[in-house]
Design a protein around this motif. Structure first.
Motif, PDB file in Angstrom:
ATOM      1  N   CYS A 141       0.855  -1.186   0.000  1.00  0.00           N
ATOM      2  CA  CYS A 141       0.000   0.000   0.000  1.00  0.00           C
ATOM      3  C   CYS A 141       0.889   1.233   0.000  1.00  0.00           C
ATOM      4  O   CYS A 141       2.048   1.166   0.376  1.00  0.00           O
ATOM      5  N   LYS A 142       0.350   2.335  -0.409  1.00  0.00           N
ATOM      6  CA  LYS A 142       1.113   3.586  -0.451  1.00  0.00           C
ATOM      7  C   LYS A 142       0.592   4.571   0.593  1.00  0.00           C
ATOM      8  O   LYS A 142       0.858   5.759   0.503  1.00  0.00           O
ATOM      9  N   GLY A 143      -0.144   4.073   1.580  1.00  0.00           N
ATOM     10  CA  GLY A 143      -0.706   4.937   2.608  1.00  0.00           C
ATOM     11  C   GLY A 143       0.356   5.487   3.542  1.00  0.00           C
ATOM     12  O   GLY A 143       1.427   4.907   3.716  1.00  0.00           O
ATOM     13  N   ILE A 144       0.040   6.607   4.136  1.00  0.00           N
ATOM     14  CA  ILE A 144       0.942   7.275   5.074  1.00  0.00           C
ATOM     15  C   ILE A 144       0.219   7.463   6.404  1.00  0.00           C
ATOM     16  O   ILE A 144      -0.930   7.883   6.439  1.00  0.00           O
ATOM     17  N   GLN A 145       0.896   7.139   7.498  1.00  0.00           N
ATOM     18  CA  GLN A 145       0.381   7.416   8.843  1.00  0.00           C
ATOM     19  C   GLN A 145       0.936   8.766   9.269  1.00  0.00           C
ATOM     20  O   GLN A 145       2.148   8.939   9.377  1.00  0.00           O
ATOM     21  N   GLU A 146       0.059   9.728   9.480  1.00  0.00           N
ATOM     22  CA  GLU A 146       0.455  11.067   9.900  1.00  0.00           C
ATOM     23  C   GLU A 146       0.450  11.153  11.424  1.00  0.00           C
ATOM     24  O   GLU A 146      -0.380  10.536  12.085  1.00  0.00           O
TER      25      GLU A 146
END
Length: 154
Positions: A141-146
């Motif tokens: 996945c290319k998601g980011i946890q901010e």
């Protein structure tokens, strides 16, 4: 004797496999409202209602905290080699960076600040939601946890 040895080997294998896939609490996306170091006497509010020292973790994302002028803000974001936290960014001038010590684990982000002036500061970091693929053909996945915390200095 052979059945006992085989049974012990199977039990050991089952325990080993049960541990696979488990994750530590450091992957918390951070929606909870956790009081920073509530049990620590140094985080008790001062006369102005702000703590003289605040310690932040990944679970503190989206929080707003108050630190007394002259106090300290310290943070540790536990990451992994495959899901490292980016260095913490600061927007605002009420905090001045100080030596946070050593980062002991790859992927962790640590920072420490001295509250030098009244004002509001945003601390931010991010990391990948998923580890990058280790072999061709794997999906990632290319998601980011901010991670963001607002610090009010008074």
């Amino acid at each position: 004797m052979r059945r006992t040895t085989t049974s012990l080997a199977l039990a050991a294998a089952a325990l080993l496999l049960a541990g696979c896939g488990s994750q530590s609490g450091s992957d918390n996306a951070g929606g909870s409202k956790v009081s920073p170091s509530a049990s620590s006497p140094s985080s008790a509010p001062s006369k102005g209602g702000c703590a003289p020292q605040v310690e932040l973790k990944a679970a503190d994302s989206s929080r707003t905290v108050c630190v007394a002028k002259g106090g300290e803000v310290r943070l540790t974001l536990k990451g992994t080699k495959s899901r490292p936290w980016k260095p913490v960014m600061v927007s605002g001038s009420a905090l001045k960076g100080i030596n946070a010590g050593f980062v002991l684990q790859p992927g962790d982000a640590t920072a420490a600040y001295h509250a030098v002036a009244a004002g509001t500061v945003k601390l931010t970091s991010s990391r990948p939601l998923c580890a990058e693929p280790t072999a061709p053909g794997q999906v990632s996945c290319k998601g980011i946890q901010e991670w963001t915390v607002t610090v009010n200095v008074r």
